[in-house]
Design an enzyme around this catalytic site. Structure first.
Site, short mmCIF file in Angstrom:
data_model
loop_
_atom_site.label_atom_id
_atom_site.label_comp_id
_atom_site.label_asym_id
_atom_site.label_seq_id
_atom_site.Cartn_x
_atom_site.Cartn_y
_atom_site.Cartn_z
N ASP A 249 0.77 -1.05 -0.07
CA ASP A 249 0.10 -0.06 0.05
C ASP A 249 1.05 1.22 -0.09
O ASP A 249 2.09 1.16 0.43
CB ASP A 249 -0.83 0.06 1.34
CG ASP A 249 -2.14 1.04 1.30
OD1 ASP A 249 -2.43 1.66 0.29
OD2 ASP A 249 -2.58 1.34 2.32
N ASP B 259 19.49 -36.33 15.87
CA ASP B 259 18.15 -35.41 15.68
C ASP B 259 17.98 -34.58 16.98
O ASP B 259 17.36 -33.77 17.22
CB ASP B 259 16.87 -36.26 15.92
CG ASP B 259 16.64 -37.03 14.25
OD1 ASP B 259 17.66 -36.69 13.46
OD2 ASP B 259 15.58 -37.60 14.03
#
Length: 874
Positions: free
Chosen positions: A345, A709
């Site tokens: 905008d 992990d």
């Protein structure tokens, strides 16, 4: 009117403005009253009550929002999460309760975190409904009364005064010096002057000066207006409907992870189906073979991925908050890194959001505002503008307030000036006269449109005193007006008079002021940086085309301007073509913004949409990333956004894009690291099984998975941005996380690991018919050591240098110490390991030396692929 008002139903008669789609702005006042079966005095209370039963209350319909339970359930519906649920169940079924609990805990924590972030987005429609909780002054045949705005119906006549919020869409009946603040609906940066004159049916929404709209406010003046649409049939209601019907777009990362989950789900079953019979045929006990096959399948599932992604995004959220960007939906952080178009905008986003005097002219000299401090004529011009004025430094009409601020900027105390020279009479601004006059004792000051002031001027103030205003001088004034207008400046003329009895006669022109809502100082540089990073910037505004073009050129966007009416007249194919080459769009309606956004998305772009007004909400919700303004933004815009800029600063978008790209880099590194480990595990166990050996039993596979992990992988989420992160083009969202670069480094590292560790396997077996504890321990430990080394190789493949993440070093040390516990403590029994000697560690070091060249070569191939495909800086 809104699309919602453009249909006719049998149960609503055609006298209702809410159902016929009538072009109310094209009708005269009399025709409007006839259509609504109303009159200048409005409806009686009884008639209003009857119509209320027909049309319902003047409020937006309740949103069909998701319940809290539904939002929570959505956090667990991705394919990857389902695979992890199965992995947890398999771990529990095979006796690995700790692993099952770990996976379940990760899933629950990730789901709860996502729930907290996602549920807040459901408040958007609630905020929209609460916007219009107000009262209104309504006219009745027996007088006026204050009523709850929800009771208004089509045909009611309301009285509006300065500062009032408009309760419904209405056709003006009378208008006295009326202007309305419509920026939140249309994007118009200055108040819109209103009149009662009917307009052409094709007049766009922002130019319908005989209508006022729900959700806007009266900036100045007084009016009476007849309600033509209420509730969901207003322009605001149409936006609410679009917002309710729009759905959140899946971010690129979410799509990538779901795709990864599907692939892994297939791979898990294939691995288990192949390894089990091979082990049994090789002589392994059936129970042990089944346990290993299941464990290998579990090991292939990245149970740490949700945790790593969540942690990485959460770290990004914290860092972005410190940079004035509030993230409302976690995946949007990464999605910013994939954006290749920003639709911004203008008002309050690129510009400062308030009118300022930037230039002034006195015959025949032009000044920048900061040049006027010591010029007597210019100070006189600004003093007159401050006196012929109803605004203050803090409040008032934006145009008048700009004049007050200009006077203050050159050292005037406007409040003290007004005390010294009080107003004794006035003629308020009128849309027909287009002038305002105030009297201060014997002095008169007038300001207004240049033509309106020149019509009453007979002299001008030159450098040597007052001179007659001849035709040649008038032409010079008009030329200057045109020069200001060409630069998209709003122009006012200021004059002085000497006849208090006739304040608008025989005026002396003091000069002109040019004002506009200027760009923020830092925006041009931020846009340049954004474009340098391969992100196109397009301005989409409801403001005037000339203003949009001028501002766009100042901040480095520029180019052709398309208007909303031109966009509306294009078919989808034409629009899809034009939206690629045009960067400035003016006078765009809310539906037009969404259509432009969808055209870009259909062309394959990942689009971020910025906005601050009610009119931006549907596009913000539908964009890949909706970016709302925190200071000037409406509640609706903020709640519909994924990210809110706390400082309304476009430069923050640049920082957010950098942060988003860094987050994707870190997820990419983790996936590459994870898949290289999982692939190496599968290949090593599979190839050893063909030779009849069970080289990594189930418990060791799960331990490797836990270490890789665990802390080291989580630490990757804290990796800093690589130096070239804003030198690359945006990533191709269709390629996903698993791209050519990841396959090269992940696959190459996995193959190198497999080949070297197979060699180590047969070397340490030394011809034994079955896997010995010593051989298993050597391969098990070497695999862990290789994994820690691969961390740095994978990071370098993405441009991250060693020594830039202290948390990673800590994680590696802690994880290595944990591994030593299964070698040199009583834990060695359950893990089937034996203590290793210094010579054994030397052998593992030698194997690592052999593997490193293959690791580095894989990383080089990955970096070269990125350069060759244009996904890395050249």
């Amino acid at each position: 009117m809104s699309d919602a008002a453009a249909t006719t139903t049998d149960d609503q008669p055609t006298d209702a403005g809410t159902s016929t789609g009538t072009d109310w702005h094209a009708l005269s006042v009399e025709e409007t009253f006839d259509r609504l079966d109303s009159g200048a005095d409005g409806l009686s209370a009884a008639e209003a009550a009857t119509r209320r039963e027909r049309y319902g209350p003047n409020e937006l319909p309740a949103a069909d929002g998701r319940s809290a339970l539904s939002v929570l359930a959505d956090q667990f519906r991705s394919v990857l999460v389902l695979v992890l649920v199965v992995a947890a169940a398999l771990s529990a079924a095979t006796g690995h309760v700790i692993d099952a609990v770990l996976i379940a805990g990760i899933l629950v924590a990730n789901g709860l975190f996502g729930f907290v972030q996602d549920y807040r987005a459901e408040r958007a429609l609630e905020a929209l409904r609460e916007m219009a909780a107000l009262e209104a002054t309504v006219s009745r045949p027996d007088g006026t009364e204050r009523v709850d705005a929800r009771e208004l119906v089509p045909g009611d006549v309301v009285v509006l005064e300065s500062g009032d919020s408009v309760p419904a869409d209405a056709r003006l009946v009378t208008a006295e010096s009326l202007s309305a603040e419509e920026a939140s609906l249309t994007g118009e940066s200055v108040p819109v002057e209103k009149s009662t004159d009917p307009l052409d049916p094709e007049t766009p929404l922002a130019d319908r000066t005989d209508l006022v709209f729900r959700g806007t406010s009266v900036a100045r003046g007084r009016a009476r207006a007849v309600i033509v649409a209420t509730g969901s049939d207003t322009e605001l209601g149409g936006i609410a409907t679009a917002l309710r019907e729009s759905s959140d777009e899946e971010t690129p990362l979410q799509a990538d992870l779901d795709q990864l989950g599907r692939r892994l789900a297939v791979g898990v079953f294939v691995v288990a189906a192949v390894v089990l019979p091979l082990l049994v045929l090789g002589g392994t006990d059936t129970v042990q073979a089944a346990l290993t096959a299941v464990s290998l399948a579990v090991a292939a599932v990245p149970e740490g991925l949700p945790a790593v992604v969540t942690l990485t995004l959460a770290l990004g959220v914290r860092r972005m908050a410190a940079e004035n960007a509030l993230v409302r939906r976690l995946p949007a952080v990464e999605a910013l890194g994939a954006v290749d178009v920003v639709c911004t905008d203008k008002t309050g986003t690129i510009t400062e959001g308030e009118m300022r005097v930037t230039e002034a002219w006195v015959p025949d000299e032009t000044f920048e505002l900061d040049d006027v401090a010591e010029d007597e004529r210019l100070r006189g011009l600004l003093e007159a503008g401050a006196l012929c004025n109803d605004a203050t430094v803090e409040d008032g009409d934006p145009t008048e307030r700009a004049l007050v601020l200009a006077a203050e900027d050159v050292g005037m105390d406007v409040a003290a000036l007004r005390e010294r020279r009080p107003r004794t009479d006035e003629r308020p601004f009128d849309a027909d006269r287009r002038r305002m006059a105030t009297v201060h004792g014997e002095d008169v000051y007038v300001k207004g449109g240049p033509g309106a002031v020149l019509d009453r001027a007979t002299a001008y103030r030159g450098s040597d005193g007052d001179e007659p205003l001849d035709d040649a001088t008038r032409d010079r004034v008009l030329e200057q007006v045109e020069a200001f207008s060409d630069r998209a400046l709003r122009v006012l003329a200021v004059a002085e008079g000497s006849d208090p009895a006739n304040p608008e006669s025989s005026l002396t022109l003091l000069g002109l002021v040019g004002m506009l809502d200027p760009p923020r100082e830092e925006v041009a540089e931020a846009i340049e940086d954004t474009k340098h990073a391969g992100v196109a910037v397009k301005m989409i505004t409801g403001d005037h085309p000339g203003t949009a073009a001028a501002i766009a050129e100042q901040v480095g966007i520029g180019g052709e301007v398309l208007t909303g009416s031109e966009v509306d007249g294009m078919d989808d194919a034409t629009l899809a073509e034009r939206v690629e080459s045009v960067d400035v769009f003016a006078r765009v309606t809310p539906s037009g913004k969404v259509r432009l956004l969808e055209a870009l998305q259909e062309n394959g772009h990942a689009v971020a949409m910025t906005g601050d007004g009610v009119n931006d909400a549907p596009a913000l919700r539908r964009a890949d990333v909706g970016i709302g303004m925190g200071i000037r933004g409406t509640d609706v815009a903020r709640e519909a956004s994924d990210v809110v800029l706390l400082d309304d600063n476009y430069a923050t978008i640049r920082n957010a894009v950098r942060r988003g790209r860094t987050i994707f880099d870190n997820v990419w590194k983790f996936v590459a690291y994870l898949l290289s480990a999982n692939l190496a595990e599968v290949l090593l166990v599979l190839l050893a099984s063909l030779a009849g050996y069970l080289i990594l039993p189930a418990v060791q596979l799960l331990w490797i998975n836990l270490l890789t992990d665990g802390l080291p992988a989580l630490a990757i989420g804290a990796d800093p941005a690589s130096e070239d992160v804003m030198e690359r083009p945006p990533r191709d969202t269709e390629k996903g996380v698993i791209d050519g670069g990841l396959l090269r480094v992940g696959g190459g590292v996995a193959l190198t690991t497999t080949v070297v560790l197979l060699g180590l396997t047969f070397l340490t077996l030394d011809g034994a018919p079955t896997a010995t504890e010593y051989a298993v321990t050597m391969v098990f430990t070497a695999f862990v050591v290789f994994e820690f080394t691969k961390l740095y190789v994978v990071r370098w493949a993405r441009g991250t240098l060693p020594g830039t993440n202290r948390w990673l070093e800590v994680a590696v040390v802690v994880s290595f110490l944990l591994h030593l516990t299964v070698l040199y403590t009583p834990l060695s029994g359950p893990f089937g390991t034996v203590p290793l000697s210094l010579a054994d560690w030397g052998l593992i070091g030698g194997a690592l030396v052999l593997a490193v060249p293959g690791f580095v070569a894989s990383a080089v191939l990955s970096r070269r692929w990125a350069r060759d495909t244009g996904t890395a800086a050249q």
